[in-house]
Scaffold this active site. Structure first.
Site, PDB file in Angstrom:
ATOM      1  N   GLU A   1      -0.559   7.590  -0.922  1.00 32.21           N
ATOM      2  CA  GLU A   1      -1.581   7.793  -2.389  1.00 32.21           C
ATOM      3  C   GLU A   1      -1.324   8.722  -3.137  1.00 32.21           C
ATOM      4  O   GLU A   1      -1.162   8.737  -4.463  1.00 32.21           O
ATOM      5  CB  GLU A   1      -2.879   8.737  -1.858  1.00 32.21           C
ATOM      6  CG  GLU A   1      -3.911   9.336  -2.545  1.00 32.21           C
ATOM      7  CD  GLU A   1      -5.071   9.476  -1.678  1.00 32.21           C
ATOM      8  OE1 GLU A   1      -5.045   9.949  -0.986  1.00 32.21           O
ATOM      9  OE2 GLU A   1      -6.111   9.912  -1.931  1.00 32.21           O
TER      10      GLU A   1
ATOM     11  N   THR B   1      -0.415   7.757  12.710  1.00 29.76           N
ATOM     12  CA  THR B   1      -1.356   6.278  12.050  1.00 29.76           C
ATOM     13  C   THR B   1      -0.796   4.917  12.601  1.00 29.76           C
ATOM     14  O   THR B   1      -1.290   4.463  12.636  1.00 29.76           O
ATOM     15  CB  THR B   1      -1.096   7.075  10.709  1.00 29.76           C
ATOM     16  OG1 THR B   1      -0.679   7.790  10.027  1.00 29.76           O
ATOM     17  CG2 THR B   1      -1.095   5.892   9.226  1.00 29.76           C
ATOM     18  N   GLY B   2       0.824   4.665  12.704  1.00 32.10           N
ATOM     19  CA  GLY B   2       1.267   3.873  13.010  1.00 32.10           C
ATOM     20  C   GLY B   2       0.712   3.333  14.570  1.00 32.10           C
ATOM     21  O   GLY B   2       0.780   2.061  15.161  1.00 32.10           O
TER      22      GLY B   2
ATOM     23  N   CYS C   1      12.467  11.164   8.048  1.00 28.27           N
ATOM     24  CA  CYS C   1      12.438  10.530   9.072  1.00 28.27           C
ATOM     25  C   CYS C   1      13.455  10.457  10.424  1.00 28.27           C
ATOM     26  O   CYS C   1      13.615  11.001  11.036  1.00 28.27           O
ATOM     27  CB  CYS C   1      11.623   9.040   9.676  1.00 28.27           C
ATOM     28  SG  CYS C   1      13.920   7.486   8.291  1.00 28.27           S
TER      29      CYS C   1
ATOM     30  N   LYS D   1       0.492  -0.963  -0.045  1.00 25.92           N
ATOM     31  CA  LYS D   1      -0.533  -0.434   0.396  1.00 25.92           C
ATOM     32  C   LYS D   1       0.781   1.049   0.072  1.00 25.92           C
ATOM     33  O   LYS D   1       1.465   1.729   1.304  1.00 25.92           O
ATOM     34  CB  LYS D   1      -1.156  -0.050   1.039  1.00 25.92           C
ATOM     35  CG  LYS D   1      -1.725   1.036   1.861  1.00 25.92           C
ATOM     36  CD  LYS D   1      -2.582   2.180   0.636  1.00 25.92           C
ATOM     37  CE  LYS D   1      -2.692   3.530   1.302  1.00 25.92           C
ATOM     38  NZ  LYS D   1      -2.153   4.031   0.993  1.00 25.92           N
TER      39      LYS D   1
ATOM     40  N   GLY E   1       6.248   5.465   8.798  1.00 31.29           N
ATOM     41  CA  GLY E   1       4.738   6.565   8.445  1.00 31.29           C
ATOM     42  C   GLY E   1       4.567   7.240   9.336  1.00 31.29           C
ATOM     43  O   GLY E   1       6.132   6.889  10.276  1.00 31.29           O
ATOM     44  N   GLY E   2       3.652   8.408  10.579  1.00 33.85           N
ATOM     45  CA  GLY E   2       3.496   8.854  11.488  1.00 33.85           C
ATOM     46  C   GLY E   2       3.052   7.961  12.611  1.00 33.85           C
ATOM     47  O   GLY E   2       2.497   7.287  12.174  1.00 33.85           O
TER      48      GLY E   2
HETATM   49  N1  LIG Z   1      11.907   5.357  10.206  1.00 26.58           N
HETATM   50  C1  LIG Z   1      11.171   6.116   9.442  1.00 26.58           C
HETATM   51  O1  LIG Z   1      12.254   4.000   8.596  1.00 26.58           O
HETATM   52  C2  LIG Z   1      10.724   6.793   8.261  1.00 26.58           C
HETATM   53  C3  LIG Z   1      11.007   6.693   7.222  1.00 26.58           C
HETATM   54  C4  LIG Z   1      10.189   7.394   6.588  1.00 26.58           C
HETATM   55  C5  LIG Z   1       9.561   7.952   6.866  1.00 26.58           C
HETATM   56  N2  LIG Z   1       8.690   7.730   8.346  1.00 26.58           N
HETATM   57  C6  LIG Z   1       7.671   8.999   8.422  1.00 26.58           C
HETATM   58  O2  LIG Z   1       6.981   9.095   7.263  1.00 26.58           O
HETATM   59  C7  LIG Z   1       6.038  10.101   8.526  1.00 26.58           C
HETATM   60  C8  LIG Z   1       6.064  10.934   6.684  1.00 26.58           C
HETATM   61  O3  LIG Z   1       5.396   9.283   6.052  1.00 26.58           O
HETATM   62  P1  LIG Z   1       3.530   9.986   5.576  1.00 26.58           P
HETATM   63  O4  LIG Z   1       2.880  11.479   5.965  1.00 26.58           O
HETATM   64  O5  LIG Z   1       3.417   9.674   4.192  1.00 26.58           O
HETATM   65  O6  LIG Z   1       2.800   9.026   6.718  1.00 26.58           O
HETATM   66  P2  LIG Z   1       0.953   8.807   7.351  1.00 26.58           P
HETATM   67  O7  LIG Z   1       1.224   7.622   8.419  1.00 26.58           O
HETATM   68  O8  LIG Z   1      -0.190   9.605   6.121  1.00 26.58           O
HETATM   69  O9  LIG Z   1       1.184   7.536   5.653  1.00 26.58           O
HETATM   70  C9  LIG Z   1       1.951   6.754   5.555  1.00 26.58           C
HETATM   71  C10 LIG Z   1       1.385   5.499   5.205  1.00 26.58           C
HETATM   72  O10 LIG Z   1      -0.333   4.782   6.041  1.00 26.58           O
HETATM   73  C11 LIG Z   1      -1.307   5.217   5.183  1.00 26.58           C
HETATM   74  N3  LIG Z   1      -2.253   5.696   5.881  1.00 26.58           N
HETATM   75  C12 LIG Z   1      -2.556   6.839   6.780  1.00 26.58           C
HETATM   76  N4  LIG Z   1      -3.837   6.788   7.897  1.00 26.58           N
HETATM   77  C13 LIG Z   1      -3.563   4.892   7.150  1.00 26.58           C
HETATM   78  C14 LIG Z   1      -3.973   4.463   8.731  1.00 26.58           C
HETATM   79  N5  LIG Z   1      -5.196   4.946   9.070  1.00 26.58           N
HETATM   80  N6  LIG Z   1      -4.678   2.965   7.928  1.00 26.58           N
HETATM   81  C15 LIG Z   1      -3.750   2.489   7.363  1.00 26.58           C
HETATM   82  N7  LIG Z   1      -2.644   3.209   7.017  1.00 26.58           N
HETATM   83  C16 LIG Z   1      -2.872   4.044   6.779  1.00 26.58           C
HETATM   84  C17 LIG Z   1      -0.587   5.783   4.032  1.00 26.58           C
HETATM   85  O11 LIG Z   1      -1.544   6.756   3.011  1.00 26.58           O
HETATM   86  C18 LIG Z   1       0.654   6.048   4.106  1.00 26.58           C
HETATM   87  O12 LIG Z   1       0.498   4.970   2.681  1.00 26.58           O
HETATM   88  C19 LIG Z   1       7.211  10.891   9.202  1.00 26.58           C
HETATM   89  O13 LIG Z   1       6.542  11.159   9.572  1.00 26.58           O
HETATM   90  C20 LIG Z   1       8.558  10.382   8.606  1.00 26.58           C
HETATM   91  O14 LIG Z   1       8.906  10.864  10.092  1.00 26.58           O
HETATM   92  C21 LIG Z   1       8.915   6.957   9.176  1.00 26.58           C
HETATM   93  O1  LIG Z   2      14.953   9.852   4.695  1.00 29.02           O
HETATM   94  S1  LIG Z   2      14.357   8.905   4.442  1.00 29.02           S
HETATM   95  O2  LIG Z   2      13.474   8.772   3.160  1.00 29.02           O
HETATM   96  O3  LIG Z   2      13.281   9.627   5.378  1.00 29.02           O
HETATM   97  C1  LIG Z   2      14.784   7.180   5.288  1.00 29.02           C
HETATM   98  C2  LIG Z   2      14.167   5.981   4.696  1.00 29.02           C
HETATM   99  C3  LIG Z   2      14.122   4.916   5.001  1.00 29.02           C
HETATM  100  C4  LIG Z   2      14.869   4.483   6.521  1.00 29.02           C
HETATM  101  C5  LIG Z   2      15.492   2.690   7.010  1.00 29.02           C
HETATM  102  O4  LIG Z   2      16.111   2.601   5.854  1.00 29.02           O
HETATM  103  C6  LIG Z   2      15.652   5.236   6.344  1.00 29.02           C
HETATM  104  C7  LIG Z   2      15.320   6.689   6.156  1.00 29.02           C
END
Ligand SMILES: NC(=O)c1ccc[n+]([C@@H]2O[C@H](COP(=O)([O-])OP(=O)(O)OC[C@H]3O[C@@H](n4cnc5c(N)ncnc54)[C@H](O)[C@@H]3O)[C@@H](O)[C@H]2O)c1
Ligand SMILES: O=S(=O)(O)c1ccc(CO)cc1
Length: 492
Positions: free
Chosen positions: A179, A233-234, A285, A176, A229-230
């Site tokens: 979007e 959401t996590g 992130c 998934k 992701g965020g």
């Molecule tokens: N720790 C890591 O490895 C890492 C890497 C990259 C990004 N991130 C984090 O990702 C975030 C930015 O990405 P984003 O804005 O796409 O995050 P997001 O949580 O909004 O979305 C991430 C994914 O989850 C899906 N999603 C959203 N709501 C959902 C729900 N209720 N149920 C199931 N799936 C859902 C989205 O469609 C998307 O595919 C930042 O907080 C960033 O720090 C973390």
């Molecule tokens: O810098 S980022 O694109 O947020 C990123 C994506 C994936 C990972 C995990 O290896 C770390 C950082």
């Protein structure tokens, strides 16, 4: 425009249009559409998962010997390399990262498939010490249908990081993608199929997270979700997982501290701080978004970082000279602007940036200047909340104790950086800071062979490293009787 045709999606072994609403993927540098597709529908989710379960049971993918599955993954790596430039250009159009960055992401995706092919082929099951007339083994089995839910900031790398180990483990995978960045997952699914992954083993379901992501996570046939992701959401996904008693891995947000001691190599540190926060427009992130500098060098150091930030080349992601591209969407830029206003209202002042750049057509895209705020404490909201943009908060520190207390004063604990020439101090701080990854005299380096993940609100579990494959496997202990000795109740 990559294509004016609606893009088909791989759903349960068939490439067809999604059943959801039609939408356009936009190029963040100009706001122009680059692809059109129909999102997946709830019915597509069910169909893809039911068919994935069937493919898992009947296609022979899970039963292949490790070296046979590894050979397919090696072919995926090779195909990614053969199409590297096309993929990098598409990734640039899909999320607006500068071409040099997207080339690196594509290379890392190929390396990830290669690594997990090797991890699979060399995976050894364990014979555990026996405590009776039996031999005990610990073995691993694939789980069935697993899901990979990914964000928009580094799509091909995030998706490869989940797809490669999940496939290596013998599972069927529902991807998934975010979007707004659907293209790379579609490309990976195509290359997997071309390399010999059976039809139905990989499905890609773009669409709204709250609808499609949620339905995938809740589906009873989905045995694990690997989510990036965020944090909000996590946590939502963790609740779903708890209800289903489903294992979940969560790669979440960060607010990483970078610590510059007075004995640091300042040229190196200035460069590292800049790269740590402003590469990928801060949409990372592990962005080093909180800068702590020893008070004795604070003015000199922050002046140098601010001058260098002003000189960064913000602009056309297609140019190899560009260091910072646009932000992902107009809405995301507005959220960053609100954070900067908030920082000022909390008493901070903008040392540099804080505006949209002009000229060279930049007004058309979602560009923002590299921004540094000063005069705020670590308790300010913009020092505590993840902004996910090119905004650095700089703060002086007076002692190592105060530094560690402040660096660790965050709900996040994903990454940290230490800059010092003194090995012992760097070691002490590197051990004391709470984070899943610590970089000493470097920043934002990645290796697929090294586990990655966060503490606290930054996540649960680890991706990458040889152990990364075990996320997608169940463990089984087997006891083999070795003699005819009767069990205690025999003949009763
Ligand atoms: N720790 C890591 O490895 C890492 C890497 C990259 C990004 N991130 C984090 O990702 C975030 C930015 O990405 P984003 O804005 O796409 O995050 P997001 O949580 O909004 O979305 C991430 C994914 O989850 C899906 N999603 C959203 N709501 C959902 C729900 N209720 N149920 C199931 N799936 C859902 C989205 O469609 C998307 O595919 C930042 O907080 C960033 O720090 C973390
Ligand atoms: O810098 S980022 O694109 O947020 C990123 C994506 C994936 C990972 C995990 O290896 C770390 C950082």
């Amino acid at each position: 425009m990559i294509s004016t045709e609606l893009l088909p999606l791989p759903i349960g072994g068939e490439w067809r249009l999604g059943g959801g609403d039609a939408y356009e993927s936009l190029y963040p540098a100009t706001g122009e559409p680059i692809a059109r597709l129909k999102a997946a529908s709830i019915a597509d989710v069910d169909e893809a998962i039911v068919r994935a379960d069937k493919a898992f049971r009947t296609s022979g993918w899970a039963q292949k010997l490790p070296h046979e599955r590894a050979a397919v993954l090696h072919r995926v790596a090779q195909l990614i390399r053969e199409e590297a430039e096309t993929l990098a250009q598409k990734q640039r159009l899909d999320n607006g990262k500068p071409i040099n960055e997207t080339r690196a992401l594509v290379a890392s995706a190929a390396g990830t498939f290669q690594f997990f092919a090797a991890a699979l082929e060399t995976l050894e099951e364990t014979i555990t010490p026996s405590r009776g007339p039996y031999v005990t083994m610990s073995v691993h089995e694939p789980m069935g249908v697993v899901a990979a839910i990914t964000p928009w900031n580094s799509p091909i790398a995030s998706e490869a990081q989940k797809l490669a180990p999940a496939l290596a483990a013998g599972n069927a995978v529902i991807v998934k993608p975010a979007e707004v960045t659907p293209l790379m997952a579609l490309e990976l699914a195509r290359l997997c199929e071309k390399a010999g992954v059976p039809k139905g083993i990989v499905s890609v379901l773009p669409g709204k997270g709250s609808l499609i992501g949620d339905a995938i996570a809740r589906h009873p046939m989905v045995k694990r979700v690997s989510f990036t992701g965020g944090t909000t959401t996590g946590k939502h996904i963790a609740h779903i997982a708890a209800d289903k008693m489903m294992p979940v891995s969560l790669e979440l947000g960060g607010k990483s501290p970078t610590m510059v001691l007075e004995d640091a190599d300042l040229d190196h540190a200035v460069n590292g701080v800049l790269y740590g926060i402003f590469s990928s427009s801060g949409e990372s992130c592990i962005a080093g978004s909180r800068l702590f500098v020893a008070r004795s060098i604070y003015d000199e150091f922050v002046t140098r970082v601010a001058e260098a930030a002003k000189a960064l080349r913000v602009g056309d992601p297609a140019s190899e000279r560009t260091q910072m591209g646009p932000l992902i969407t107009a809405r995301h830029r507005e959220s960053i602007e609100r954070y900067v206003e908030l920082g000022v209202s909390e008493g901070g002042h903008i040392r540099t940036g804080g505006v949209r750049p002009h000229g060279d057509g930049l007004e058309r895209g979602y560009f923002y200047t590299p921004t540094i705020l000063e005069g705020l404490s670590n308790n300010a909201r913009i020092s505590q909340e993840e902004i996910f943009g090119p905004v650095l908060v700089a703060m002086p520190f007076d002692s190592e104790e105060q530094l560690i207390e402040q660096a660790n004063d965050s709900v996040y604990a994903l990454a940290a950086g230490v800059w010092s020439r003194d090995f012992k101090r760097a070691w002490r701080l590197g051990r004391a800071v709470q984070a899943g990854t610590v970089w000493i005299n470097t920043y934002k380096q990645f290796s697929v062979s090294t586990p990655f993940g966060g503490w606290r609100d930054s996540g649960l579990g680890r991706e990458k490293g040889r152990e990364g494959i075990f996320q997608y496997m169940e463990q089984k202990s087997m006891y083999w009787g070795t003699n005819e000795q009767p069990l205690p109740w025999a003949n009763q």
